[in-house]
Design a protein around this motif. Sequence first.
Motif, PDB file in Angstrom:
ATOM      1  N   GLY A  89     -50.798 110.883  68.193  1.00 19.31           N
ATOM      2  CA  GLY A  89     -50.666 112.333  67.990  1.00 19.31           C
ATOM      3  C   GLY A  89     -50.337 112.712  66.562  1.00 19.31           C
ATOM      4  O   GLY A  89     -50.209 113.897  66.250  1.00 19.31           O
ATOM      5  N   ALA A  90     -50.191 111.706  65.683  1.00 21.64           N
ATOM      6  CA  ALA A  90     -49.856 112.012  64.279  1.00 21.64           C
ATOM      7  C   ALA A  90     -50.942 112.899  63.672  1.00 21.64           C
ATOM      8  O   ALA A  90     -52.134 112.608  63.803  1.00 21.64           O
ATOM      9  CB  ALA A  90     -49.718 110.727  63.482  1.00 21.64           C
ATOM     10  N   THR A  91     -50.512 113.970  62.999  1.00 16.81           N
ATOM     11  CA  THR A  91     -51.466 114.897  62.384  1.00 16.81           C
ATOM     12  C   THR A  91     -51.913 114.365  61.023  1.00 16.81           C
ATOM     13  O   THR A  91     -51.315 113.425  60.479  1.00 16.81           O
ATOM     14  CB  THR A  91     -50.813 116.270  62.166  1.00 16.81           C
ATOM     15  OG1 THR A  91     -49.730 116.081  61.236  1.00 16.81           O
ATOM     16  CG2 THR A  91     -50.283 116.864  63.462  1.00 16.81           C
ATOM     17  N   ALA A  92     -52.914 115.011  60.462  1.00 19.98           N
ATOM     18  CA  ALA A  92     -53.382 114.619  59.121  1.00 19.98           C
ATOM     19  C   ALA A  92     -52.250 114.765  58.109  1.00 19.98           C
ATOM     20  O   ALA A  92     -52.090 113.931  57.210  1.00 19.98           O
ATOM     21  CB  ALA A  92     -54.574 115.485  58.722  1.00 19.98           C
ATOM     22  N   ASN A  93     -51.437 115.807  58.256  1.00 19.08           N
ATOM     23  CA  ASN A  93     -50.312 116.000  57.328  1.00 19.08           C
ATOM     24  C   ASN A  93     -49.321 114.846  57.427  1.00 19.08           C
ATOM     25  O   ASN A  93     -48.849 114.324  56.415  1.00 19.08           O
ATOM     26  CB  ASN A  93     -49.571 117.308  57.638  1.00 19.08           C
ATOM     27  CG  ASN A  93     -50.418 118.512  57.334  1.00 19.08           C
ATOM     28  OD1 ASN A  93     -51.236 118.476  56.420  1.00 19.08           O
ATOM     29  ND2 ASN A  93     -50.246 119.563  58.115  1.00 19.08           N
ATOM     30  N   THR A  94     -49.008 114.472  58.660  1.00 19.66           N
ATOM     31  CA  THR A  94     -48.045 113.373  58.853  1.00 19.66           C
ATOM     32  C   THR A  94     -48.604 112.081  58.258  1.00 19.66           C
ATOM     33  O   THR A  94     -47.901 111.360  57.542  1.00 19.66           O
ATOM     34  CB  THR A  94     -47.761 113.180  60.358  1.00 19.66           C
ATOM     35  OG1 THR A  94     -47.197 114.388  60.856  1.00 19.66           O
ATOM     36  CG2 THR A  94     -46.808 112.033  60.607  1.00 19.66           C
ATOM     37  N   ILE A  95     -49.863 111.804  58.539  1.00 19.52           N
ATOM     38  CA  ILE A  95     -50.452 110.546  58.055  1.00 19.52           C
ATOM     39  C   ILE A  95     -50.510 110.537  56.523  1.00 19.52           C
ATOM     40  O   ILE A  95     -50.101 109.560  55.889  1.00 19.52           O
ATOM     41  CB  ILE A  95     -51.855 110.337  58.674  1.00 19.52           C
ATOM     42  CG1 ILE A  95     -51.704 110.054  60.176  1.00 19.52           C
ATOM     43  CG2 ILE A  95     -52.601 109.199  57.977  1.00 19.52           C
ATOM     44  CD1 ILE A  95     -53.021 109.975  60.940  1.00 19.52           C
ATOM     45  N   GLN A 228     -41.959 112.702  61.663  1.00 24.82           N
ATOM     46  CA  GLN A 228     -43.289 113.270  61.892  1.00 24.82           C
ATOM     47  C   GLN A 228     -43.372 114.705  61.381  1.00 24.82           C
ATOM     48  O   GLN A 228     -44.018 115.568  61.979  1.00 24.82           O
ATOM     49  CB  GLN A 228     -43.623 113.123  63.369  1.00 24.82           C
ATOM     50  CG  GLN A 228     -43.656 111.619  63.682  1.00 24.82           C
ATOM     51  CD  GLN A 228     -43.762 111.228  65.126  1.00 24.82           C
ATOM     52  OE1 GLN A 228     -44.855 111.050  65.631  1.00 24.82           O
ATOM     53  NE2 GLN A 228     -42.629 111.085  65.781  1.00 24.82           N
ATOM     54  N   ASP A 229     -42.654 114.914  60.262  1.00 26.91           N
ATOM     55  CA  ASP A 229     -42.651 116.220  59.611  1.00 26.91           C
ATOM     56  C   ASP A 229     -42.898 115.961  58.124  1.00 26.91           C
ATOM     57  O   ASP A 229     -42.074 115.335  57.445  1.00 26.91           O
ATOM     58  CB  ASP A 229     -41.281 116.881  59.835  1.00 26.91           C
ATOM     59  CG  ASP A 229     -41.090 118.140  59.007  1.00 26.91           C
ATOM     60  OD1 ASP A 229     -42.027 118.539  58.285  1.00 26.91           O
ATOM     61  OD2 ASP A 229     -39.988 118.712  59.067  1.00 26.91           O
ATOM     62  N   TYR A 230     -44.053 116.400  57.627  1.00 30.07           N
ATOM     63  CA  TYR A 230     -44.419 116.041  56.251  1.00 30.07           C
ATOM     64  C   TYR A 230     -43.382 116.523  55.232  1.00 30.07           C
ATOM     65  O   TYR A 230     -43.160 115.883  54.199  1.00 30.07           O
ATOM     66  CB  TYR A 230     -45.824 116.553  55.904  1.00 30.07           C
ATOM     67  CG  TYR A 230     -45.997 118.054  55.877  1.00 30.07           C
ATOM     68  CD1 TYR A 230     -46.330 118.766  57.023  1.00 30.07           C
ATOM     69  CD2 TYR A 230     -45.835 118.764  54.694  1.00 30.07           C
ATOM     70  CE1 TYR A 230     -46.491 120.138  56.996  1.00 30.07           C
ATOM     71  CE2 TYR A 230     -45.998 120.133  54.659  1.00 30.07           C
ATOM     72  CZ  TYR A 230     -46.311 120.823  55.819  1.00 30.07           C
ATOM     73  OH  TYR A 230     -46.472 122.180  55.785  1.00 30.07           O
ATOM     74  N   LYS A 231     -42.693 117.637  55.555  1.00 28.08           N
ATOM     75  CA  LYS A 231     -41.693 118.135  54.590  1.00 28.08           C
ATOM     76  C   LYS A 231     -40.482 117.203  54.564  1.00 28.08           C
ATOM     77  O   LYS A 231     -39.935 116.896  53.506  1.00 28.08           O
ATOM     78  CB  LYS A 231     -41.253 119.547  54.978  1.00 28.08           C
ATOM     79  CG  LYS A 231     -42.357 120.570  54.849  1.00 28.08           C
ATOM     80  CD  LYS A 231     -41.864 121.945  55.265  1.00 28.08           C
ATOM     81  CE  LYS A 231     -43.030 122.911  55.257  1.00 28.08           C
ATOM     82  NZ  LYS A 231     -42.760 124.140  55.956  1.00 28.08           N
ATOM     83  N   ASN A 232     -40.093 116.752  55.739  1.00 26.27           N
ATOM     84  CA  ASN A 232     -38.939 115.853  55.800  1.00 26.27           C
ATOM     85  C   ASN A 232     -39.276 114.497  55.193  1.00 26.27           C
ATOM     86  O   ASN A 232     -38.441 113.867  54.533  1.00 26.27           O
ATOM     87  CB  ASN A 232     -38.483 115.703  57.257  1.00 26.27           C
ATOM     88  CG  ASN A 232     -37.008 115.362  57.345  1.00 26.27           C
ATOM     89  OD1 ASN A 232     -36.198 115.898  56.582  1.00 26.27           O
ATOM     90  ND2 ASN A 232     -36.659 114.464  58.249  1.00 26.27           N
ATOM     91  N   LEU A 233     -40.517 114.053  55.396  1.00 28.60           N
ATOM     92  CA  LEU A 233     -40.952 112.795  54.775  1.00 28.60           C
ATOM     93  C   LEU A 233     -40.890 112.921  53.249  1.00 28.60           C
ATOM     94  O   LEU A 233     -40.419 112.022  52.549  1.00 28.60           O
ATOM     95  CB  LEU A 233     -42.376 112.456  55.216  1.00 28.60           C
ATOM     96  CG  LEU A 233     -42.506 111.811  56.600  1.00 28.60           C
ATOM     97  CD1 LEU A 233     -43.923 111.965  57.140  1.00 28.60           C
ATOM     98  CD2 LEU A 233     -42.109 110.339  56.545  1.00 28.60           C
ATOM     99  N   MET A 234     -41.346 114.060  52.734  1.00 27.95           N
ATOM    100  CA  MET A 234     -41.357 114.227  51.277  1.00 27.95           C
ATOM    101  C   MET A 234     -39.948 114.395  50.712  1.00 27.95           C
ATOM    102  O   MET A 234     -39.709 114.127  49.534  1.00 27.95           O
ATOM    103  CB  MET A 234     -42.240 115.410  50.868  1.00 27.95           C
ATOM    104  CG  MET A 234     -43.717 115.059  50.794  1.00 27.95           C
ATOM    105  SD  MET A 234     -44.103 113.505  49.939  1.00 27.95           S
ATOM    106  CE  MET A 234     -43.551 113.847  48.287  1.00 27.95           C
TER     107      MET A 234
END
Length: 675
Positions: A89-95, A228-234
Amino acid sequence: MAEKPIKKAAGKEKVADPAKVSIDEATRTMLARAQALGIETVFDRAAKMKPCNIGAQGTCCKNCGMGPCRLPLPKGGMEGEDTRKGLCGATANTIAARNFTRMIAGGAAAHSDHGRCVAEVFMSAARKEGDAYRIKDTLKLLAVAPHFNVATRVEVDGELLDRDTDEIALEVAEKALAEWGKPEGELAYLKRAPDVLYNKWKNSGVLPRNIDREIVEIMHRTHIGVDQDYKNLMKQGTRTAIADGWGGSMMATDLQDILFGAPSPLQSEANLGVLKEDHVNIVIHGHEPVLSEMIVAVSQTPEMIEYAQSNGAKGIQLSGICCTANEILQRHGVPLCGTFLQQELAIITGACDAMVVDIQCIFQNVANVAKCFHTKLITTHPIAKMEQESVIHIEFDEHYAIEDAKKIVKLAIDNFQNRSADVMIPSQKASQIAGFGVESIEYHLGGTFRGSYYTLNDNIINGRIRGVAGVVGCNNARTKHNEGHIEVVKELVKNDVLVITTGCNGIACAMEGLLTPESAGVYCGPGLAEVCETVGIPPVLHMGSCVDNSRILLAATEMVKAGGLGDDISKLPVAGSAPEWMSEKAISIGHYFVVSGVYTVFGVTLPIAGAPVFQKYLFETFEEMYGGMWDLEVDPLKHARKMIAHIDKKRAELGIDRARERVMVDMSTRREMAG
Ligand code: SF4
Ligand code: MSK
């Protein structure tokens, strides 16, 4: 349309067309020789193998065994809701964000592990464990110690006395080594940043705790089913990049300066033409100066020079590739043999008696090329070996550094008479002045008694200098060798932007003759030319290796401190660029530039295009958070002009845009009068 850099060799395999893959004549000549001899190089491999389109977009995930899951952008772009998902279910943003932060982790790990290695040698020197290393630059030691909260003076009977430098060095070594794994607190160097920037990081919750932890946390967060949150990953990507630029890299630079001396400007040469047919040629390649410093020292001893002469050579010629080259260039004037893409070509001259490699940016294929000649390829680092049996491994141990260096130099000398092919050294080489540290820029711009960045700021405020650009980074075989580097830099200096450089951009600029004071009169706009000619500096200041990008951060901080240009790096009329980047380190560097407040443009490609929302986050939202943001521009001229536009935007915000017009009128009037 761009020319195809490919041709067919004898109607069979695709090979690179030398005229189309490099702007450098020496590179073209050696590539043609390699092809004539049937020896494959990176240029030919790039012609044969296309990059994966989905990976290039950043939307291929292989973080678990259900993948790889591939999420390319639909042809014609994304319209409507983005429903692309991986199996989990990972989105393009997450990946894309996971891949991007893993690149930051890779880059930060490379820089910081290099720093750790230097810190260990520094500790060994502080403990006086061997004869090879000593504290060379006590002034730098005294300047650095307070940043680790190490006192340089001590109170004795109510009197403040200078503390013993051995004691200071030992305490600095202990504190520095602790930065990689201390259990609590934050990195000691963060407070070197301007207060406004430090507080921005603090309020955003991105102050790094220790270096190793931030890197490990990225690997954890990007494991399947975690963040699984691109903002938190960044957010974690940001914390890790800061741990690199303002931590591991900055400590590597400082401790190297203390051990081997802070650089000051010196003269040297660059390009494959620095090799000498009648000398033993030792080419040093990689990133760590701890062994190469010893090779420099040993190869200059009468014992080794006489040994070389007894073997029929006139002497020993050292030269370097990549950032080990930049390290020994900036402290000893050892010439640069070439950039990242020229490493195989140095061997193809037939004159390379030994290539000594340590860590990072070393092609495994140099072993195959070396086998076609007499060249001994010597690996030296326990973490960087090669599978090919022809490669000699002489493991470097700091406790026996001189013995190890002697073994290597002797091996090269013994190999001199084994040259098997005709030697063909291209004639191209250029003069250069390199070795600009934060301290030497201060001295050159202000003089011994009033050394400071005020003069630089003054010249920015009065408009002679429009702004400052940090142009750095690698070569990339997917783009014409050195073309991006040189076109970007020439366009910047033509528009009165002072360039500071590191890494392979520094080498490319040296090869092009841009690192000489005389080049100012040829390539610069009138304002920058006037400053360079008055002060006697090149318009492009070479500040060292990849880890030395930390010098650029500190130079920008000095500009803030000198006043008149705002209270934060993000207020300065500055921009960053990596026109031909390729390494994960470049991504980490790019990101710590961005979150330090610098608008940063990359060339070639960025592996985020497959996730437009994530891309917008990096290209736009980051500016709101940190004042700096990412950008991508493949065309070198547009690339430079975007940087200039940003510099002009900052000048307008500072209210110094009109000052430039006044100075421009004065200058053109003067030119008219002269004409
Ligand atoms: Fe596919 Fe998810 Fe596994 Fe990545 S983590 S490979 S997106 S299933
Ligand atoms: S060597 S990281 S190719 S700059 Fe530092 Fe050059 Fe890039 Fe390696």
